[in-house]
Design a protein around this motif. Structure first.
Motif, mmCIF file in Angstrom:
data_model
loop_
_atom_site.group_PDB
_atom_site.id
_atom_site.type_symbol
_atom_site.label_atom_id
_atom_site.label_comp_id
_atom_site.label_asym_id
_atom_site.label_seq_id
_atom_site.Cartn_x
_atom_site.Cartn_y
_atom_site.Cartn_z
ATOM 1 N N ARG A 39 37.116 80.700 -8.850
ATOM 2 C CA ARG A 39 35.719 81.233 -9.038
ATOM 3 C C ARG A 39 36.438 82.178 -10.313
ATOM 4 O O ARG A 39 37.135 83.128 -10.322
ATOM 5 C CB ARG A 39 35.348 81.983 -8.135
ATOM 6 N N ARG A 43 34.704 84.647 -12.758
ATOM 7 C CA ARG A 43 33.876 85.447 -13.403
ATOM 8 C C ARG A 43 33.853 86.056 -14.909
ATOM 9 O O ARG A 43 34.621 86.974 -15.147
ATOM 10 C CB ARG A 43 33.930 86.742 -12.531
ATOM 11 N N GLU A 57 26.564 81.555 -9.752
ATOM 12 C CA GLU A 57 25.717 82.501 -9.140
ATOM 13 C C GLU A 57 24.415 81.959 -8.931
ATOM 14 O O GLU A 57 23.789 82.606 -8.124
ATOM 15 C CB GLU A 57 25.636 83.658 -10.126
ATOM 16 N N ASP A 94 31.211 81.775 -12.840
ATOM 17 C CA ASP A 94 30.350 82.968 -12.511
ATOM 18 C C ASP A 94 29.780 83.669 -13.741
ATOM 19 O O ASP A 94 30.695 84.414 -14.138
ATOM 20 C CB ASP A 94 31.078 83.574 -11.335
ATOM 21 N N GLY A 154 27.226 85.774 -13.615
ATOM 22 C CA GLY A 154 26.380 86.588 -13.222
ATOM 23 C C GLY A 154 26.412 88.192 -13.363
ATOM 24 O O GLY A 154 27.619 88.595 -13.709
ATOM 25 N N GLU A 176 24.865 89.600 -8.734
ATOM 26 C CA GLU A 176 24.685 88.253 -8.519
ATOM 27 C C GLU A 176 26.004 87.759 -8.147
ATOM 28 O O GLU A 176 27.263 87.984 -8.795
ATOM 29 C CB GLU A 176 24.120 87.682 -9.791
ATOM 30 N N ALA A 177 26.176 86.672 -7.324
ATOM 31 C CA ALA A 177 27.313 86.098 -6.952
ATOM 32 C C ALA A 177 27.128 84.698 -6.350
ATOM 33 O O ALA A 177 25.805 84.306 -5.872
ATOM 34 C CB ALA A 177 27.958 86.858 -6.029
ATOM 35 N N PRO A 178 27.812 83.653 -6.477
ATOM 36 C CA PRO A 178 27.867 82.499 -5.789
ATOM 37 C C PRO A 178 27.878 82.394 -4.483
ATOM 38 O O PRO A 178 28.080 83.608 -3.826
ATOM 39 C CB PRO A 178 29.210 81.504 -6.178
ATOM 40 N N ASP A 197 18.852 87.091 -1.842
ATOM 41 C CA ASP A 197 19.399 87.805 -2.835
ATOM 42 C C ASP A 197 18.896 88.974 -3.566
ATOM 43 O O ASP A 197 19.040 89.353 -4.545
ATOM 44 C CB ASP A 197 19.721 86.743 -3.917
#
Length: 538
Positions: A25, A27, A88, A113, A115, A119-121, A284
Motif C-alpha cells: 500500500r 500512501r 481509499e 492510496d 486519501g 480516508e483509507a482502503p 466511513d
C-alpha cells in the motif's frame, strides 16, 4: 524522509522476489514522488470496476455477430501484478472480490492510496498486503529512482528460533493476525535471497520485521532487557542453566528486532489507531447510502420491470437474452432478436447523502458560557473539514422554558462565526424542549435527503417540563419521551455529559436514545471535536 523512500524501494525488490507477499500500500498523492517509484507493469484496476470487467463473461458484440456464445476473460484472468488506483475509495464489495482472488492466486497488488487523514482502503484488503509505504512527507530530491533487478529466488533455510522470535515480536507489538507473522517470515527469506544468504540472518529478520510489522503494531513494544534488569532472575545451578543459555543467546537479536520495529512505528500511533477504529465501525463517516434508479454511482444492473422511473440497461438486457436466442428461434420459428420480460435489466445507482450534525447545547446555569464556548470551538473545527466530509452543522441552544435554533444547517464558516458571536445563557434546563427541537430539525433534514445526527451536550439536570413548569420529575419523564421519539424516527445520536461528575440519569437517557455516552467534564473544543468525529464515524 529518505528512509521512507529507501524502505519503499526495498519492499518493491522483495515483492519482485516473492509475489506471495501480497503487495504494498503506497500512501502518496499523484505527483513526481510517486511517479519516480519503479513500479512494475501492472493491470490497472479502479474502484468503480464491475464484475464483468473483473471476471469476464459474455462477449455481447461477438455473440450477436456470430450467433454463437462467445466468452471473454476478465482482468483477473490475466497474469501479472495488479494496480488499484484511488484505493481509499474502494468499495467493500470490490475489496471482498480482490481479497478472495489474492487468497486463491498469489500475485502482487499495488494499492495507491491518495486519501486524506480520515480516508483509507478497506482494512480487509490492506491486511493481505505485506508492506505499507507512506511517502506523503518525502521530498522530490529524496525520490531517487533505482532499478529493480531480477533476482532468481532459491531455497533459504530458517532456524526454528527465528520463527519463534517473529511470534514473540508480534505478541509484543499487539499484532493478532497470523498473516503478519507469515509475511515477516517470507520477507526475511526474500531479503536473504536479495543479499545472497543461504540462511536467514539477524539482519534479514530485523529488516523483514521492520517492514511488515511496524505499520500493524497496536502498541509500542517494550524491551525485555529492561524488565530483566529491573528483576534479575535468581541464580540457578549449572545443570539447570543450560536450557536458558540458548535463550540468552537469542536476547541480542530479539532486542535488535524490537529496535528495528520501534524505529518505523509512527509517533502518533495512538491517534492513528483511534482513527482506524472509528473508520472500522459502522461506516466511513459520510452519510447513509441510498439506492435509486436516477442518479449516483453506478451499480450492477438488476432484473426488474420498467416502472417507477427506472431506466433499462440495454447492454445488460441483451447480454441476458443472448444465450437463449437459438432456443427461442426454434420455439417460435421466427428469426430476429427475441427479448422477453425476464431479460429486462434496470440501471441502479447509489449515492451518499449529506450528513447534518445537530448540536443541542444546554445553555442554562452558571456554566453555560463555558459549554457554549466549547460547542462553538468544536463546530468551527468540524466546519474546517465540512467540505471534505460533506457535513452540515446546526446549533440548538435550550434554556429557560424553550429551545432556539441559533444556527440552521450550514457549511459556511463565516456565517457560523457571525451567529455564534453572541450566544444567550442562563435560566432553567428544558432538556425535553431541546430534544424536541432537535427532532424537528432532524426530520426536516431527513425529508431533504440528508442524514441527521443529534449531538446532545448537557449536564443532565433537567428541571423544566414541556409545558414550562418547574418540575424535575416531569422534566425527566418528558426528556425520556422525547428521546424515544428520536430513536423511533431512526436518527443517530450521541450524548456528551459536560457536568462536573458523570450523571447516571444522563447515562440512562443515552440508553433510551440508543446513543453512545461520553462523560467529558471540562472538555475543550479540540477534545470535543475529536470525540464527536470519532463517534460519528463509528
Amino acid at each position: 524522509m529518505a528512509e521512507a523512500w529507501d524502505n519503499a524501494l526495498l519492499a518493491l525488490r522483495l515483492l519482485a522476489i516473492d509475489p506471495a507477499l501480497g503487495g504494498i500500500r503506497i500512501r502518496a498523492r499523484s505527483g513526481p514522488v510517486r511517479d519516480a517509484l519503479p513500479l512494475p507493469d501492472a493491470l490497472r484496476l479502479h474502484p468503480a470496476m464491475g464484475d464483468d470487467a473483473l471476471h469476464g463473461g459474455l462477449d455481447l458484440t461477438a455473440t450477436l455477430a456470430t450467433g454463437t456464445l462467445v466468452q471473454r476473460g476478465g482482468v483477473l484472468d490475466r497474469s501479472g501484478p495488479l494496480q488499484l488506483a484511488m484505493a481509499e475509495r474502494c468499495p467493500v464489495d470490490l475489496a471482498a472480490r480482490l481479497c478472495l482472488h489474492l487468497d486463491l492466486t498469489p500475485r502482487v497488488l499495488i494499492a495507491l492510496d491518495e486519501g486524506t487523514e480520515d480516508e483509507a482502503p478497506p482494512a480487509a484488503l490492506t491486511e493481505r498486503l505485506a508492506f505499507h509505504a507512506d511517502l506523503t512527507e518525502v521530498a522530490v530530491t529524496d525520490a531517487v529512482t533505482a532499478a529493480i533487478k531480477n533476482v532468481k529466488p532459491y531455497p533459504v533455510t530458517v532456524d526454528a528460533d527465528r520463527i519463534a522470535q517473529i511470534a514473540h515480536l508480534c505478541a509484543a507489538c499487539g499484532i493478532d493476525s497470523a498473516r503478519a507473522a507469515g509475511f515477516a517470515l517470507r520477507a526475511a527469506r526474500a531479503h536473504a535471497v536479495l543479499k545472497g544468504h543461504a540462511e536467514v540472518t539477524e539482519e534479514d529478520l530485523a529488516v523483514a520485521c521492520a517492514l511488515t510489522l511496524s505499520h500493524r503494531a497496536t502498541r509500542m513494544p517494550e524491551a525485555s532487557s529492561e524488565d530483566s534488569a529491573a528483576d534479575p532472575p535468581p541464580e540457578r545451578e549449572s545443570a539447570e542453566a543450560e536450557p536458558d543459555s540458548d535463550d540468552t543467546t537469542l536476547q541480542i537479536p530479539e532486542e535488535m528486532l524490537l529496535d528495528a520495529v520501534r524505529a518505523l512505528i509512527p509517533d502518533d500511533l495512538l491517534a492513528r489507531l483511534a482513527a482506524q477504529k472509528a473508520r472500522a465501525g459502522r461506516g466511513d463517516g459520510t452519510g447513509a447510502q441510498r439506492k435509486g434508479m436516477s442518479r449516483g454511482r453506478p451499480l450492477p444492473s438488476r432484473p426488474g420491470r420498467l416502472q417507477g422511473g427506472g431506466r433499462i440497461d440495454v447492454v445488460a438486457t441483451l447480454r441476458a437474452a443472448a444465450p437463449w436466442q437459438k432456443i427461442r428461434r426454434d420455439e417460435t420459428g421466427r428469426d430476429g432478436l427475441h427479448i422477453r420480460a425476464s431479460d429486462i435489466h434496470i440501471r441502479c445507482f447509489a449515492e451518499r447523502s449529506e450528513r447534518l450534525l445537530i448540536f443541542a447545547v444546554d445553555a442554562s446555569g452558571s456554566a453555560a458560557l463555558a459549554r457554549l464556548a466549547e460547542a462553538k470551538g468544536a463546530i468551527e473545527l468540524l466546519l474546517a473539514q465540512a467540505y471534505a466530509r460533506r457535513d452540515h452543522v446546526a446549533l440548538i441552544a435550550f434554556r429557560g422554558t424553550g429551545a432556539d435554533v441559533l444556527l440552521p444547517p450550514t457549511r459556511s464558516l463565516v456565517q457560523t462565526k457571525r451567529r455564534l458571536a453572541a450566544l444567550p445563557g442562563g435560566g432553567g434546563t428544558p432538556l425535553a424542549a431541546g430534544l424536541d427541537a432537535a427532532l424537528l430539525l432532524a426530520g426536516q433534514a431527513a425529508r431533504r435527503g440528508m442524514t441527521p445526527t443529534v449531538c446532545l451536550l448537557t449536564d443532565g439536570r433537567a428541571n423544566m417540563a414541556r409545558d414550562g413548569t418547574a418540575d424535575r420529575q416531569r422534566a425527566g419523564a418528558d426528556a425520556k419521551t422525547a428521546a424515544r421519539l428520536i430513536r423511533a424516527a431512526g436518527h443517530a445520536a450521541l450524548v456528551i455529559d459536560t457536568g462536573n461528575r458523570p450523571s447516571e440519569a444522563l447515562r440512562h437517557l443515552a440508553t433510551t436514545l440508543a446513543a453512545p455516552y461520553y462523560a467529558m467534564p471540562r472538555a475543550d473544543a479540540a477534545r470535543l471535536s475529536a470525540t464527536v468525529g470519532a463517534a460519528l464515524a463509528d
